[in-house]
Design a protein around this motif. Structure first.
Motif, mmCIF file in Angstrom:
data_model
loop_
_atom_site.group_PDB
_atom_site.id
_atom_site.type_symbol
_atom_site.label_atom_id
_atom_site.label_comp_id
_atom_site.label_asym_id
_atom_site.label_seq_id
_atom_site.Cartn_x
_atom_site.Cartn_y
_atom_site.Cartn_z
ATOM 1 N N MET A 1 0.843 -1.194 0.000
ATOM 2 C CA MET A 1 0.000 0.000 0.000
ATOM 3 C C MET A 1 0.880 1.246 0.000
ATOM 4 O O MET A 1 1.757 1.386 0.841
ATOM 5 C CB MET A 1 -0.886 -0.045 1.250
ATOM 6 C CG MET A 1 -1.758 1.179 1.450
ATOM 7 S SD MET A 1 -3.270 1.044 0.522
ATOM 8 C CE MET A 1 -3.404 2.636 -0.203
ATOM 9 N N ALA A 2 0.617 2.120 -0.926
ATOM 10 C CA ALA A 2 1.377 3.368 -1.008
ATOM 11 C C ALA A 2 1.015 4.267 0.175
ATOM 12 O O ALA A 2 -0.054 4.154 0.754
ATOM 13 C CB ALA A 2 1.061 4.075 -2.322
ATOM 14 N N ASP A 3 1.927 5.131 0.512
ATOM 15 C CA ASP A 3 1.700 6.103 1.568
ATOM 16 C C ASP A 3 0.541 7.015 1.170
ATOM 17 O O ASP A 3 0.469 7.472 0.033
ATOM 18 C CB ASP A 3 2.988 6.922 1.732
ATOM 19 C CG ASP A 3 3.023 7.687 3.040
ATOM 20 O OD1 ASP A 3 2.538 7.162 4.059
ATOM 21 O OD2 ASP A 3 3.554 8.807 3.039
ATOM 22 N N VAL A 4 -0.384 7.271 2.097
ATOM 23 C CA VAL A 4 -1.497 8.176 1.832
ATOM 24 C C VAL A 4 -1.317 9.434 2.680
ATOM 25 O O VAL A 4 -0.569 9.450 3.650
ATOM 26 C CB VAL A 4 -2.868 7.521 2.137
ATOM 27 C CG1 VAL A 4 -3.137 6.362 1.183
ATOM 28 C CG2 VAL A 4 -2.984 7.077 3.586
ATOM 29 N N LEU A 5 -2.020 10.480 2.291
ATOM 30 C CA LEU A 5 -2.035 11.710 3.064
ATOM 31 C C LEU A 5 -3.227 11.653 4.003
ATOM 32 O O LEU A 5 -4.357 11.407 3.566
ATOM 33 C CB LEU A 5 -2.148 12.919 2.129
ATOM 34 C CG LEU A 5 -2.272 14.290 2.803
ATOM 35 C CD1 LEU A 5 -1.030 14.606 3.639
ATOM 36 C CD2 LEU A 5 -2.502 15.369 1.753
ATOM 37 N N PHE A 6 -2.979 11.847 5.294
ATOM 38 C CA PHE A 6 -4.027 11.830 6.304
ATOM 39 C C PHE A 6 -4.178 13.252 6.834
ATOM 40 O O PHE A 6 -3.292 13.770 7.504
ATOM 41 C CB PHE A 6 -3.647 10.856 7.429
ATOM 42 C CG PHE A 6 -4.648 10.769 8.549
ATOM 43 C CD1 PHE A 6 -5.925 10.286 8.329
ATOM 44 C CD2 PHE A 6 -4.306 11.163 9.837
ATOM 45 C CE1 PHE A 6 -6.850 10.191 9.371
ATOM 46 C CE2 PHE A 6 -5.211 11.073 10.886
ATOM 47 C CZ PHE A 6 -6.491 10.588 10.651
ATOM 48 N N VAL A 7 -5.287 13.897 6.473
ATOM 49 C CA VAL A 7 -5.530 15.286 6.864
ATOM 50 C C VAL A 7 -6.496 15.262 8.047
ATOM 51 O O VAL A 7 -7.606 14.750 7.934
ATOM 52 C CB VAL A 7 -6.132 16.098 5.697
ATOM 53 C CG1 VAL A 7 -6.281 17.560 6.080
ATOM 54 C CG2 VAL A 7 -5.265 15.962 4.445
ATOM 55 N N GLY A 102 -5.382 9.338 -1.481
ATOM 56 C CA GLY A 102 -4.542 8.340 -2.129
ATOM 57 C C GLY A 102 -4.293 8.750 -3.568
ATOM 58 O O GLY A 102 -4.758 9.793 -4.021
ATOM 59 N N GLU A 103 -3.565 7.905 -4.283
ATOM 60 C CA GLU A 103 -3.222 8.241 -5.662
ATOM 61 C C GLU A 103 -4.455 8.395 -6.553
ATOM 62 O O GLU A 103 -4.516 9.275 -7.397
ATOM 63 C CB GLU A 103 -2.301 7.148 -6.223
ATOM 64 C CG GLU A 103 -1.451 7.633 -7.370
ATOM 65 C CD GLU A 103 -0.346 6.649 -7.677
ATOM 66 O OE1 GLU A 103 -0.399 6.072 -8.780
ATOM 67 O OE2 GLU A 103 0.539 6.460 -6.824
ATOM 68 N N ASP A 104 -5.445 7.521 -6.361
ATOM 69 C CA ASP A 104 -6.620 7.556 -7.241
ATOM 70 C C ASP A 104 -7.941 7.575 -6.468
ATOM 71 O O ASP A 104 -8.980 7.217 -6.996
ATOM 72 C CB ASP A 104 -6.590 6.367 -8.215
ATOM 73 C CG ASP A 104 -6.525 5.037 -7.477
ATOM 74 O OD1 ASP A 104 -6.402 5.035 -6.239
ATOM 75 O OD2 ASP A 104 -6.603 3.996 -8.155
ATOM 76 N N GLU A 116 -11.867 0.365 4.587
ATOM 77 C CA GLU A 116 -11.407 -1.004 4.326
ATOM 78 C C GLU A 116 -11.334 -1.277 2.846
ATOM 79 O O GLU A 116 -10.353 -1.827 2.345
ATOM 80 C CB GLU A 116 -12.338 -2.022 5.000
ATOM 81 C CG GLU A 116 -12.056 -2.208 6.455
ATOM 82 C CD GLU A 116 -12.962 -3.264 7.103
ATOM 83 O OE1 GLU A 116 -13.597 -4.058 6.367
ATOM 84 O OE2 GLU A 116 -13.018 -3.273 8.342
ATOM 85 N N ALA A 117 -12.377 -0.877 2.102
ATOM 86 C CA ALA A 117 -12.438 -1.126 0.667
ATOM 87 C C ALA A 117 -11.301 -0.410 -0.072
ATOM 88 O O ALA A 117 -10.707 -0.965 -0.998
ATOM 89 C CB ALA A 117 -13.785 -0.696 0.111
ATOM 90 N N ALA A 118 -10.984 0.803 0.345
ATOM 91 C CA ALA A 118 -9.984 1.597 -0.370
ATOM 92 C C ALA A 118 -8.555 1.327 0.095
ATOM 93 O O ALA A 118 -7.622 1.429 -0.711
ATOM 94 C CB ALA A 118 -10.298 3.088 -0.198
#
Length: 120
Positions: A1-7, A102-104, A116-118
């Motif tokens: 899993m790529a790193d996501v931005l958590f705001v 996330g990216e998309d 969970e789905a994403a």
């Protein structure tokens, strides 16, 4: 899993639950304080396009500022998306949180099944 931005807003109980969920599921993320580093109108425009959500879902409808500035009436009157993003960019407390970018995909608010789905 790529790193996501958590705001997030660190004092927000939902954000705390969401962050604990990310940690418990081993999702790597970059943390961003929504008030100290408020999303820009351009970021919000891009996130909205990726989210597939109505613009209204980006507003923190339970917040004091939302009520004080009578944002619901502005939206009901047909506020343009660009104006909505400009308003959101003025103050992080107007923005629904947490947001995961996330990216998309973009997730707004903490709905465990959607996360969970994403993310898993």
């Amino acid at each position: 899993m790529a790193d996501v931005l958590f705001v997030e807003y660190p004092k927000c109980s939902t954000c705390k639950r969401a962050k604990a969920w990310l940690d418990a599921h081993g999702v790597s993320y970059t943390d961003r304080h929504i008030v100290e580093d408020n999303p820009t109108a351009d970021e919000l425009t891009a996130w909205h396009a990726r989210s597939g959500l109505p613009v209204r879902r980006f507003f923190n409808t339970s917040g004091r500022l939302y009520r004080e500035r009578n944002v619901k009436a502005l939206l009901d009157a047909g506020m343009a998306d660009a104006d909505a993003f400009a308003l959101l960019a003025e103050d992080g407390m107007l923005v629904k949180r947490p947001i995961v970018v996330g990216e998309d995909f973009v997730l707004v608010g903490f709905r465990e099944a959607e996360w969970e789905a994403a993310l898993l």
